[in-house]
Design a protein around this motif. Structure first.
Motif, PDB file in Angstrom:
ATOM      1  N   MET A 143       0.840  -1.190   0.000  1.00 59.45           N
ATOM      2  CA  MET A 143       0.000   0.000   0.000  1.00 59.45           C
ATOM      3  C   MET A 143       0.883   1.251   0.000  1.00 59.45           C
ATOM      4  O   MET A 143       2.008   1.225   0.491  1.00 59.45           O
ATOM      5  CB  MET A 143      -0.878   0.005   1.250  1.00 59.45           C
ATOM      6  N   PRO A 144       0.391   2.338  -0.528  1.00 57.48           N
ATOM      7  CA  PRO A 144       1.174   3.581  -0.498  1.00 57.48           C
ATOM      8  C   PRO A 144       1.092   4.245   0.876  1.00 57.48           C
ATOM      9  O   PRO A 144       0.205   3.931   1.669  1.00 57.48           O
ATOM     10  CB  PRO A 144       0.471   4.452  -1.532  1.00 57.48           C
ATOM     11  N   VAL A 145       2.023   5.133   1.140  1.00 57.16           N
ATOM     12  CA  VAL A 145       1.923   5.976   2.330  1.00 57.16           C
ATOM     13  C   VAL A 145       1.122   7.209   1.903  1.00 57.16           C
ATOM     14  O   VAL A 145       1.528   7.926   0.994  1.00 57.16           O
ATOM     15  CB  VAL A 145       3.311   6.407   2.834  1.00 57.16           C
ATOM     16  N   THR A 146      -0.008   7.398   2.520  1.00 56.73           N
ATOM     17  CA  THR A 146      -0.824   8.555   2.163  1.00 56.73           C
ATOM     18  C   THR A 146      -0.687   9.621   3.237  1.00 56.73           C
ATOM     19  O   THR A 146      -0.441   9.326   4.404  1.00 56.73           O
ATOM     20  CB  THR A 146      -2.304   8.170   2.004  1.00 56.73           C
ATOM     21  N   ALA A 147      -0.795  10.851   2.813  1.00 56.92           N
ATOM     22  CA  ALA A 147      -0.605  11.966   3.731  1.00 56.92           C
ATOM     23  C   ALA A 147      -1.473  13.137   3.314  1.00 56.92           C
ATOM     24  O   ALA A 147      -2.013  13.165   2.200  1.00 56.92           O
ATOM     25  CB  ALA A 147       0.861  12.377   3.735  1.00 56.92           C
ATOM     26  N   TRP A 148      -1.586  14.089   4.224  1.00 57.14           N
ATOM     27  CA  TRP A 148      -2.322  15.310   3.959  1.00 57.14           C
ATOM     28  C   TRP A 148      -1.320  16.454   3.955  1.00 57.14           C
ATOM     29  O   TRP A 148      -0.609  16.661   4.938  1.00 57.14           O
ATOM     30  CB  TRP A 148      -3.393  15.525   5.031  1.00 57.14           C
ATOM     31  N   CYS A 149      -1.211  17.148   2.811  1.00 56.49           N
ATOM     32  CA  CYS A 149      -0.299  18.283   2.741  1.00 56.49           C
ATOM     33  C   CYS A 149      -1.069  19.538   3.131  1.00 56.49           C
ATOM     34  O   CYS A 149      -2.089  19.861   2.522  1.00 56.49           O
ATOM     35  CB  CYS A 149       0.281  18.430   1.340  1.00 56.49           C
ATOM     36  N   MET A 150      -0.564  20.221   4.152  1.00 58.73           N
ATOM     37  CA  MET A 150      -1.283  21.401   4.631  1.00 58.73           C
ATOM     38  C   MET A 150      -1.222  22.579   3.659  1.00 58.73           C
ATOM     39  O   MET A 150      -2.250  23.165   3.353  1.00 58.73           O
ATOM     40  CB  MET A 150      -0.826  21.765   6.027  1.00 58.73           C
ATOM     41  N   PRO A 151      -0.034  22.937   3.135  1.00 58.83           N
ATOM     42  CA  PRO A 151      -0.015  24.036   2.150  1.00 58.83           C
ATOM     43  C   PRO A 151      -0.875  23.740   0.913  1.00 58.83           C
ATOM     44  O   PRO A 151      -1.553  24.628   0.403  1.00 58.83           O
ATOM     45  CB  PRO A 151       1.463  24.148   1.767  1.00 58.83           C
ATOM     46  N   CYS A 152      -0.840  22.511   0.405  1.00 61.01           N
ATOM     47  CA  CYS A 152      -1.646  22.174  -0.777  1.00 61.01           C
ATOM     48  C   CYS A 152      -3.110  21.953  -0.391  1.00 61.01           C
ATOM     49  O   CYS A 152      -3.979  21.996  -1.262  1.00 61.01           O
ATOM     50  CB  CYS A 152      -1.151  20.893  -1.435  1.00 61.01           C
TER      51      CYS A 152
END
Ligand SMILES: [Zn+2]
Length: 113
Positions: A67-76
């Motif tokens: 599985m991929p590592v998913t993340a939330w980018c705050m600036p984007c």
């Protein structure tokens, strides 16, 4: 070994499913594993062969879906996929990234008889 106990819990899930769905043979098990689960795949495969010996999953193929590592980018302000923890956002290069997934360790499905 950490992987040995993971395999033991996988096998106990398989055995519960076998009773619930009345199958007697497992041919293939597909696992979803995220890079942050801290699982050594080679050790996992080795442990799987050891733990399944003599049971209904003996000789079955263990297929790993990484599985991929998913993340939330705050600036984007959007979800992104990074390669590992502490990686910057692939779009804007920011380190203000919050990991939201990638530590999965679960059975996706299995092929049975
Ligand atoms: Zn970004």
């Amino acid at each position: 070994m950490h992987e040995m106990s993971i395999c033991e819990s996988i096998v106990s899930v398989i055995e519960q499913q076998a009773v619930a769905q009345s199958f007697s043979r497992v041919k293939r098990v597909r696992l979803e594993i995220g890079p942050l689960a801290g699982v050594e795949l080679e050790a996992l495969r080795f442990s799987y062969d050891v733990v399944t010996k003599g049971g209904i999953a003996e000789g079955s193929a263990l297929e790993v879906i990484e599985m991929p590592v998913t993340a939330w980018c705050m600036p984007c302000a959007k979800p992104v996929t990074v390669r590992e923890r502490y990686d910057p956002c692939p779009d804007c290069g920011s380190y203000q990234v919050q990991i939201t997934g990638g530590d999965e360790l679960r059975i996706r499905d299995m092929e049975v008889d």
